[in-house]
Design a protein around this motif. Structure first.
Motif, PDB file in Angstrom:
ATOM      1  N   LEU A  60      83.919 -12.197 -29.587  1.00 23.14           N
ATOM      2  CA  LEU A  60      84.701 -11.113 -30.181  1.00 23.14           C
ATOM      3  C   LEU A  60      84.905  -9.963 -29.203  1.00 23.14           C
ATOM      4  O   LEU A  60      85.943  -9.293 -29.226  1.00 23.14           O
ATOM      5  CB  LEU A  60      84.052 -10.626 -31.472  1.00 23.14           C
ATOM      6  CG  LEU A  60      84.046 -11.636 -32.618  1.00 23.14           C
ATOM      7  CD1 LEU A  60      83.353 -11.051 -33.844  1.00 23.14           C
ATOM      8  CD2 LEU A  60      85.453 -12.093 -32.953  1.00 23.14           C
ATOM      9  N   THR A  61      83.931  -9.725 -28.340  1.00 23.97           N
ATOM     10  CA  THR A  61      84.091  -8.698 -27.312  1.00 23.97           C
ATOM     11  C   THR A  61      85.197  -9.093 -26.342  1.00 23.97           C
ATOM     12  O   THR A  61      86.044  -8.263 -25.982  1.00 23.97           O
ATOM     13  CB  THR A  61      82.773  -8.467 -26.557  1.00 23.97           C
ATOM     14  OG1 THR A  61      81.780  -8.041 -27.491  1.00 23.97           O
ATOM     15  CG2 THR A  61      82.928  -7.424 -25.466  1.00 23.97           C
ATOM     16  N   ILE A  62      85.216 -10.344 -25.924  1.00 23.50           N
ATOM     17  CA  ILE A  62      86.278 -10.819 -25.031  1.00 23.50           C
ATOM     18  C   ILE A  62      87.632 -10.708 -25.718  1.00 23.50           C
ATOM     19  O   ILE A  62      88.617 -10.266 -25.113  1.00 23.50           O
ATOM     20  CB  ILE A  62      85.995 -12.261 -24.559  1.00 23.50           C
ATOM     21  CG1 ILE A  62      84.768 -12.289 -23.648  1.00 23.50           C
ATOM     22  CG2 ILE A  62      87.216 -12.854 -23.847  1.00 23.50           C
ATOM     23  CD1 ILE A  62      84.247 -13.680 -23.334  1.00 23.50           C
ATOM     24  N   LEU A  63      87.686 -11.059 -26.993  1.00 24.07           N
ATOM     25  CA  LEU A  63      88.936 -10.940 -27.744  1.00 24.07           C
ATOM     26  C   LEU A  63      89.394  -9.483 -27.805  1.00 24.07           C
ATOM     27  O   LEU A  63      90.575  -9.178 -27.618  1.00 24.07           O
ATOM     28  CB  LEU A  63      88.758 -11.508 -29.148  1.00 24.07           C
ATOM     29  CG  LEU A  63      89.982 -11.476 -30.059  1.00 24.07           C
ATOM     30  CD1 LEU A  63      91.132 -12.289 -29.456  1.00 24.07           C
ATOM     31  CD2 LEU A  63      89.618 -12.015 -31.430  1.00 24.07           C
ATOM     32  N   ALA A  64      88.474  -8.563 -28.040  1.00 18.18           N
ATOM     33  CA  ALA A  64      88.822  -7.139 -28.098  1.00 18.18           C
ATOM     34  C   ALA A  64      89.314  -6.636 -26.747  1.00 18.18           C
ATOM     35  O   ALA A  64      90.309  -5.901 -26.671  1.00 18.18           O
ATOM     36  CB  ALA A  64      87.624  -6.320 -28.565  1.00 18.18           C
ATOM     37  N   MET A  65      88.630  -7.025 -25.665  1.00 17.38           N
ATOM     38  CA  MET A  65      89.044  -6.599 -24.327  1.00 17.38           C
ATOM     39  C   MET A  65      90.440  -7.123 -23.997  1.00 17.38           C
ATOM     40  O   MET A  65      91.286  -6.383 -23.483  1.00 17.38           O
ATOM     41  CB  MET A  65      88.035  -7.075 -23.275  1.00 17.38           C
ATOM     42  CG  MET A  65      86.690  -6.412 -23.362  1.00 17.38           C
ATOM     43  SD  MET A  65      85.578  -6.808 -21.987  1.00 17.38           S
ATOM     44  CE  MET A  65      85.244  -8.550 -22.234  1.00 17.38           C
ATOM     45  N   ALA A  66      90.663  -8.387 -24.285  1.00 15.84           N
ATOM     46  CA  ALA A  66      91.973  -8.987 -24.014  1.00 15.84           C
ATOM     47  C   ALA A  66      93.059  -8.357 -24.880  1.00 15.84           C
ATOM     48  O   ALA A  66      94.178  -8.123 -24.412  1.00 15.84           O
ATOM     49  CB  ALA A  66      91.913 -10.502 -24.240  1.00 15.84           C
ATOM     50  N   THR A  67      92.718  -8.061 -26.123  1.00 17.59           N
ATOM     51  CA  THR A  67      93.678  -7.422 -27.020  1.00 17.59           C
ATOM     52  C   THR A  67      94.073  -6.053 -26.488  1.00 17.59           C
ATOM     53  O   THR A  67      95.252  -5.700 -26.475  1.00 17.59           O
ATOM     54  CB  THR A  67      93.093  -7.293 -28.441  1.00 17.59           C
ATOM     55  OG1 THR A  67      92.821  -8.598 -28.944  1.00 17.59           O
ATOM     56  CG2 THR A  67      94.051  -6.570 -29.369  1.00 17.59           C
ATOM     57  N   GLU A  68      93.103  -5.278 -26.038  1.00 14.35           N
ATOM     58  CA  GLU A  68      93.421  -3.958 -25.498  1.00 14.35           C
ATOM     59  C   GLU A  68      94.326  -4.065 -24.276  1.00 14.35           C
ATOM     60  O   GLU A  68      95.369  -3.407 -24.209  1.00 14.35           O
ATOM     61  CB  GLU A  68      92.141  -3.207 -25.124  1.00 14.35           C
ATOM     62  CG  GLU A  68      91.364  -2.700 -26.307  1.00 14.35           C
ATOM     63  CD  GLU A  68      90.194  -1.823 -25.924  1.00 14.35           C
ATOM     64  OE1 GLU A  68      90.061  -1.437 -24.737  1.00 14.35           O
ATOM     65  OE2 GLU A  68      89.394  -1.507 -26.817  1.00 14.35           O
ATOM     66  N   PHE A  69      93.952  -4.887 -23.313  1.00 16.52           N
ATOM     67  CA  PHE A  69      94.704  -4.951 -22.059  1.00 16.52           C
ATOM     68  C   PHE A  69      96.063  -5.633 -22.245  1.00 16.52           C
ATOM     69  O   PHE A  69      97.111  -5.048 -21.957  1.00 16.52           O
ATOM     70  CB  PHE A  69      93.882  -5.674 -20.986  1.00 16.52           C
ATOM     71  CG  PHE A  69      94.538  -5.665 -19.634  1.00 16.52           C
ATOM     72  CD1 PHE A  69      94.581  -4.494 -18.888  1.00 16.52           C
ATOM     73  CD2 PHE A  69      95.096  -6.814 -19.104  1.00 16.52           C
ATOM     74  CE1 PHE A  69      95.189  -4.472 -17.636  1.00 16.52           C
ATOM     75  CE2 PHE A  69      95.700  -6.807 -17.861  1.00 16.52           C
ATOM     76  CZ  PHE A  69      95.742  -5.636 -17.117  1.00 16.52           C
ATOM     77  N   PHE A  70      96.051  -6.851 -22.745  1.00 12.80           N
ATOM     78  CA  PHE A  70      97.302  -7.596 -22.872  1.00 12.80           C
ATOM     79  C   PHE A  70      98.156  -7.096 -24.036  1.00 12.80           C
ATOM     80  O   PHE A  70      99.384  -7.112 -23.961  1.00 12.80           O
ATOM     81  CB  PHE A  70      97.029  -9.098 -22.976  1.00 12.80           C
ATOM     82  CG  PHE A  70      96.410  -9.648 -21.727  1.00 12.80           C
ATOM     83  CD1 PHE A  70      97.150  -9.768 -20.565  1.00 12.80           C
ATOM     84  CD2 PHE A  70      95.076 -10.016 -21.708  1.00 12.80           C
ATOM     85  CE1 PHE A  70      96.583 -10.245 -19.389  1.00 12.80           C
ATOM     86  CE2 PHE A  70      94.490 -10.501 -20.541  1.00 12.80           C
ATOM     87  CZ  PHE A  70      95.243 -10.614 -19.383  1.00 12.80           C
ATOM     88  N   GLY A  71      97.505  -6.620 -25.112  1.00 10.53           N
ATOM     89  CA  GLY A  71      98.252  -5.995 -26.197  1.00 10.53           C
ATOM     90  C   GLY A  71      98.938  -4.727 -25.729  1.00 10.53           C
ATOM     91  O   GLY A  71     100.073  -4.436 -26.120  1.00 10.53           O
TER      92      GLY A  71
END
Length: 149
Positions: A60-71
């Motif tokens: 979930l941390t990886i998902l959040a990090m990716a969401t912030e950057f790529f989102g």
């Protein structure tokens, strides 16, 4: 076509400013977590910090990090804006509930180490994200161009 509805957007030139500001904030915060840029902790340290302090698992941390950057990139480009903005909104709700809510509303700049930061900034980012979920990217966006194909 149902896929075309993802790209639909309101007619607005003003949303570009909201998208650029929101996207810049999230790209920067995502880059801090993923790459250690801008004084951030980086990938492994962020995963460890979220696990130890908030009980958030690595996936979930990886998902959040990716969401912030790529989102953030998606919001700036106006590409899959509703999807990206929804992901960013979810990240902000989690940040408010797990991190910032106990510290009250204000950011507490004068004594942030002792008091912790409140949720006012997260609330503003959440409102911006939800605006894009509802309205779409507006004109001057990849979504607008794709909706016209």
């Amino acid at each position: 076509m149902a896929l075309g509805k993802i790209f639909n957007t309101v007619e607005s030139n003003g949303l570009i400013f909201l998208r650029l500001g929101l996207g810049a904030v999230f790209i920067a915060h995502g880059a801090q977590k993923l790459f250690g840029w801008f004084g951030g902790a980086g990938f492994e340290a962020t995963i460890a910090y979220f696990e130890q302090n908030f009980g958030i698992p690595m996936s979930l941390t990886i998902l959040a990090m990716a969401t912030e950057f790529f989102g953030g990139i998606g919001v700036v480009l106006g590409l899959l804006t509703r999807v990206a903005a929804l992901g960013l909104a979810v990240v902000m709700v989690v940040a408010v509930v797990l991190v910032h809510l106990p510290h009250g509303f204000f950011l507490n700049w004068a004594c942030h180490e002792a008091a912790g930061h409140g949720y006012e900034f997260n609330l503003a980012l959440l409102a911006m994200s939800l605006t894009l979920v509802v309205s779409g990217a507006g004109n001057l966006s990849a979504d607008k161009w794709l909706s016209e194909l």
